[in-house]
Design an enzyme around this catalytic site. Structure first.
Site, PDB file in Angstrom:
ATOM      1  N   LYS A  93      -3.639 -11.394  18.725  1.00 26.01           N
ATOM      2  CA  LYS A  93      -2.721 -11.991  17.751  1.00 26.01           C
ATOM      3  C   LYS A  93      -1.285 -11.521  17.960  1.00 26.01           C
ATOM      4  O   LYS A  93      -0.344 -12.211  17.570  1.00 26.01           O
ATOM      5  CB  LYS A  93      -3.203 -11.715  16.340  1.00 26.01           C
TER       6      LYS A  93
HETATM    7  C1  LIG Z   1      -8.316 -13.911  15.515  1.00 24.08           C
HETATM    8  C2  LIG Z   1      -9.246 -13.414  16.544  1.00 24.08           C
HETATM    9  C3  LIG Z   1     -10.135 -14.286  17.223  1.00 24.08           C
HETATM   10  C4  LIG Z   1     -10.245 -15.756  16.896  1.00 24.08           C
HETATM   11  O1  LIG Z   1      -9.110 -16.501  17.259  1.00 24.08           O
HETATM   12  P1  LIG Z   1      -8.832 -17.924  16.576  1.00 24.08           P
HETATM   13  O2  LIG Z   1      -7.487 -18.346  17.072  1.00 24.08           O
HETATM   14  O3  LIG Z   1      -8.827 -17.671  15.098  1.00 24.08           O
HETATM   15  O4  LIG Z   1      -9.916 -18.852  16.990  1.00 24.08           O
HETATM   16  C5  LIG Z   1     -10.950 -13.739  18.208  1.00 24.08           C
HETATM   17  N1  LIG Z   1     -10.923 -12.423  18.502  1.00 24.08           N
HETATM   18  C6  LIG Z   1     -10.093 -11.566  17.870  1.00 24.08           C
HETATM   19  C7  LIG Z   1     -10.140 -10.125  18.231  1.00 24.08           C
HETATM   20  C8  LIG Z   1      -9.219 -12.025  16.879  1.00 24.08           C
HETATM   21  O5  LIG Z   1      -8.408 -11.145  16.245  1.00 24.08           O
END
Ligand SMILES: *Cc1c(COP(=O)(O)O)cnc(C)c1O
Length: 462
Positions: A110
């Site tokens: 993120k």
């Molecule tokens: C947010 C997240 C995901 C999922 O990603 P999306 O864009 O919500 O599909 C997968 N792995 C981790 C570690 C995350 O923080």
């Protein structure tokens, strides 16, 4: 480039307006009016660029109202906070490639989007002489990435609610050791659902929302999706240069459908992705949807990959807009039905298209642990449980004729308990995280009471 809502009532927005609006005012999600395609010649020219240079080239095609030199500076600043000079390095392990997206300040993918969004907000607010108070509830990952995205920024304060004592110790420390004066951590005496319901209620109070210029950083913001498009290009260029392959498969651990939707956009732009593989954990609504057209909500299961414990994927509506031939009235109808009946219906042609656009299956906790264990045995490489979900599902669905790229969405030390369960020890924390426990804390305990929380925000808003 102009932006429109999936529900048709908002049109003709600039990039700046789209970023500041976040969720479209008609309840839909914002999309660019067209997806710029890149010619083989364009791709050739982009293939030699560093990550920040590439990010500028991709983002500038969508952010056409930001002066180039400003955008370049924003992008460079956003990726200077990553500890790996390649930003998202690609490593080969066993017979697949892992795209490590966890070298940002909070060790999760993120950061790739939120480091950029924080700088972008600060820049746009400064230009228009506005301010913003960001409010969010978190069960872990998003909260810390959002806090690191906006810490120390001008004209922005951030209030993150987490359920007291119910987020993992490292995640709690990541949030509460940020002592910048624009950051407010609220440890709510309740569950994550309590915290989330309070945030939703607060956003529903439109007077309060306006008075304090409330904003959100959730994954519905177009700028987040856009920042994620970049690394699909980056991965492709590296695999192509190393192997001469003509196409790749990409496996994406999926929750809110933001990351894989960025892959869908990259593919439309010209990245030769053979198959986008959508990996879910036991919260498998998206897998069911792709494999049998069954998009119906079930209860949320708690799994070892908590950032994917999602039932209603907020970004799915963006894909739905394309699936329904860019007809906003059809999206409105479908979403109304979904609200009423908790399910979406698809025609046979649409089901076929879903299966052409994605391959999918799910991996439950046992399979995920087994994947961490066997991968470690083969390679000495430690997977976090989200990444392991993507690898398990990727290996099941890949086409052996093409290299497989698996997105690694978190550093294994962030989910040490799951790793410990699989291989018997906790991975080492990277250097900046050692000693977090002894740092000063910035956190206020507060009861799960909407009025108390609103009072706190009023007293501390910028
Ligand atoms: C947010 C997240 C995901 C999922 O990603 P999306 O864009 O919500 O599909 C997968 N792995 C981790 C570690 C995350 O923080």
């Amino acid at each position: 480039m102009k932006y429109c809502s999936t529900r048709g009532k908002v049109q003709g927005l600039s990039f700046t307006d789209a970023v500041m609006m976040g969720l479209a005012d008609d309840g839909g999600l914002l999309l660019p009016e067209e997806i710029p395609g890149l010619s083989p010649n364009d791709l050739q020219q982009l293939s030699k660029l560093s990550y920040p240079e590439l990010a500028f080239q991709i983002i500038s095609r969508y952010a056409t109202d930001i002066p180039e030199s400003d955008l370049k500076a924003l992008v460079n600043r956003s990726y200077a906070s990553f500890e790996d000079p390649q930003i998202t390095p690609l490593v080969k392990q066993d017979d697949l490639y892992i795209l490590e997206l966890f070298h940002g300040p909070t060790l999760a993918f993120k950061d790739v989007a939120l480091q950029f969004l924080g700088n972008l907000f600060e820049y746009l607010l400064g230009k228009s002489n506005q301010r913003m108070n960001i409010i969010g509830a978190t069960s872990g990952d998003t909260g810390s990435a959002a806090i690191y995205g906006v810490r120390g920024k001008e004209n922005i304060n951030i209030f993150i609610l987490h359920p007291k004592g119910r987020v993992s110790p490292i995640q709690e420390l990541q949030m509460t050791t940020v002592t910048d004066k624009n950051v407010f951590n609220l440890a709510v005496e309740g569950t994550f659902d309590d915290a989330q319901a309070i945030v939703k209620d607060i956003f529903g109070d439109l007077k309060f929302k306006e008075r304090h210029a409330l904003g959100a950083v959730n994954s519905i913001n177009w700028a987040r999706v856009l920042a994620q498009v970049v690394y699909y290009f980056y991965a492709w260029f590296q695999v192509n240069q190393e192997t001469g392959a003509q196409q790749i498969d990409v496996s994406v651990p999926t929750g809110n459908f933001g990351d894989i939707f960025a892959g869908y956009i990259a593919k439309q732009m010209g990245v030769p992705i053979n198959q986008l593989i959508l990996a879910t954990n036991s919260n498998n609504i998206l897998s069911r949807c792709i494999n049998s057209g069954d998009y119906s909500i079930a209860d949320v299961h708690h799994s070892l990959s908590p950032s994917m414990d999602i039932q209603v994927a907020s970004n799915f509506e963006r894909y739905l807009y394309y699936l329904l031939d860019c007809k906003a009235e059809k999206v409105v109808q479908a979403m109304d039905n979904f609200k009423k009946n908790g399910r979406l219906e698809f025609t046979a042609t649409q089901k076929q298209r879903l299966r052409n656009d994605f391959l999918s299956s799910s991996s439950d906790d046992n399979k995920t642990l087994e994947t961490i264990r066997s991968f470690y045995k083969k390679t000495d490489y430690i997977l976090d449980p989200h990444t392991a979900t993507g690898i398990a599902v990727g290996e099941q669905n890949r086409n052996p004729a093409h290299p497989l790229v698996c997105l690694a969405t978190a550093h294994p030390a962030k989910f040490g308990d799951a790793v410990q369960k699989a291989i018997g020890f906790n991975p080492d924390l990277p250097a900046p995280f050692v000693g977090l426990t002894s740092r000063a804390k910035n956190v206020v305990t507060i009861s799960a009471d909407k009025e108390q929380i609103k009072n706190f925000i009023s007293a501390n808003a910028t």
